[in-house]
Enzyme design. Structure first.
Site, PDB file in Angstrom:
ATOM      1  N   SER A 262       0.852  -1.193   0.000  1.00 32.95           N
ATOM      2  CA  SER A 262       0.000   0.000   0.000  1.00 32.95           C
ATOM      3  C   SER A 262       0.884   1.238   0.000  1.00 32.95           C
ATOM      4  O   SER A 262       2.067   1.176   0.386  1.00 32.95           O
ATOM      5  CB  SER A 262      -0.886  -0.002   1.251  1.00 32.95           C
ATOM      6  OG  SER A 262      -1.557   1.238   1.410  1.00 32.95           O
TER       7      SER A 262
ATOM      8  N   TYR B  15      -3.199  -0.351  10.281  1.00 35.66           N
ATOM      9  CA  TYR B  15      -2.950  -0.768   8.898  1.00 35.66           C
ATOM     10  C   TYR B  15      -1.551  -0.337   8.455  1.00 35.66           C
ATOM     11  O   TYR B  15      -0.820  -1.117   7.830  1.00 35.66           O
ATOM     12  CB  TYR B  15      -4.016  -0.153   7.996  1.00 35.66           C
ATOM     13  CG  TYR B  15      -3.958  -0.601   6.555  1.00 35.66           C
ATOM     14  CD1 TYR B  15      -4.279  -1.896   6.193  1.00 35.66           C
ATOM     15  CD2 TYR B  15      -3.583   0.289   5.551  1.00 35.66           C
ATOM     16  CE1 TYR B  15      -4.240  -2.307   4.866  1.00 35.66           C
ATOM     17  CE2 TYR B  15      -3.549  -0.104   4.214  1.00 35.66           C
ATOM     18  CZ  TYR B  15      -3.872  -1.410   3.886  1.00 35.66           C
ATOM     19  OH  TYR B  15      -3.823  -1.810   2.583  1.00 35.66           O
TER      20      TYR B  15
END
Length: 280
Positions: A134, A147
């Site tokens: 990501s 996250y």
């Protein structure tokens, strides 16, 4: 380009499904995973070999790998580690249980699955391991700490594994998307409701804006379709010399560059400015 046996995790929608579709269209034998029976049935009806996988469970990982190798004749040429979710919330509001749940899926289970399949590739003397990371594996944004931490850790493991597998014939690549059209926010909102108590938090006012963002439909200005990620995955799987990293969206390329050029203080200012609208 020879036909490859490829496992793609997290294929109920979004990036995983787009990768499975593109890889199959290019002639590969694609095996897919999902957690829910309804998603597995839908994938089977679409012609995929769909396997149940719950990354928080070692038993599920073992059963999935056994079923995969039984169906592939003991062969696996590439693994695409896509299955993951995002746990929103301020760091000070994240319980041990919330952090553990995030890491079980995004890191521990992902690497356990990978480690079970590396020996198959070692015996063949070749293979590809692709991690879907990501932009948040490159830069931290507020209210995404769990996250961010899981993706920073995933990138550390992938970078180390790439060094350790040098000379084995197995290549490791990181694909780093930014905003992509998917059900990511739906799953993140469910995690938010499961683990965050907004009314008793110092961040209660900001959480109202966070909830509006998670419930909103559509993406931002730089949002790309999931096929943009799938194209990078295909390159990582098929090219004789895959890249170590693939940036997908403009925010990912931007933050990857700024992280190298700016001081920590200056980068913090940019990251806070970029997310200012989310907190009001």
């Amino acid at each position: 380009m020879s036909n490859k046996h490829i496992l793609v995790t997290g294929c109920s929608s979004g990036i995983g499904l787009a990768c499975a579709r593109m890889l199959r269209a290019r002639g590969h034998r694609v095996y897919v995973t999902a957690r829910r029976e309804a998603d597995l049935q839908r994938l089977r009806e679409a012609g995929y070999t769909a396997l149940h996988l719950e990354l928080a469970s070692s038993e599920s990982i073992a059963a999935c790998t056994d079923a995969l190798l039984a169906r592939s004749g003991g062969r696996l040429d590439a693994l695409v580690n896509n299955a993951a979710y995002g746990q929103p919330g301020a760091v000070e509001d994240l319980s041990r249980a919330a952090l553990r749940e995030q890491f079980e899926a995004n890191l521990f289970g992902t690497q356990e699955l990978t480690n079970r399949l590396i020996p198959v590739m070692r015996r063949a003397g070749s293979g590809r391991i692709v991690y879907i990371s990501s932009v948040l594996g490159l830069a931290a944004l507020p209210y995404r700490g769990a996250y961010v931490a899981s993706k920073f850790a995933l990138e550390g493991l992938a970078d180390t594994l790439r060094l350790e597998l040098r000379g084995s014939g197995i290549a490791v690549a990181l694909v780093e998307p930014g905003p992509i059209e998917s059900r990511f926010r739906d799953n993140a909102y469910a995690a938010f409701q499961r683990h965050i108590d907004p009314e008793h938090s110092a961040h209660a006012e900001t959480y109202r804006a966070v909830e509006r963002r998670l419930r909103a439909e559509g993406g931002g200005a730089f949002t790309l379709p999931a096929s943009a990620v799938a194209g990078k995955v295909c390159h990582a799987v098929e090219h004789p010399r895959p890249k170590a990293r693939y940036y997908v969206t403009f925010p990912t390329r931007l933050f990857g560059t700024l992280r190298r050029l700016l001081s920590t203080r200056a980068l913090d200012w940019v990251l806070l400015k970029a997310t200012e609208g989310e907190r009001r």
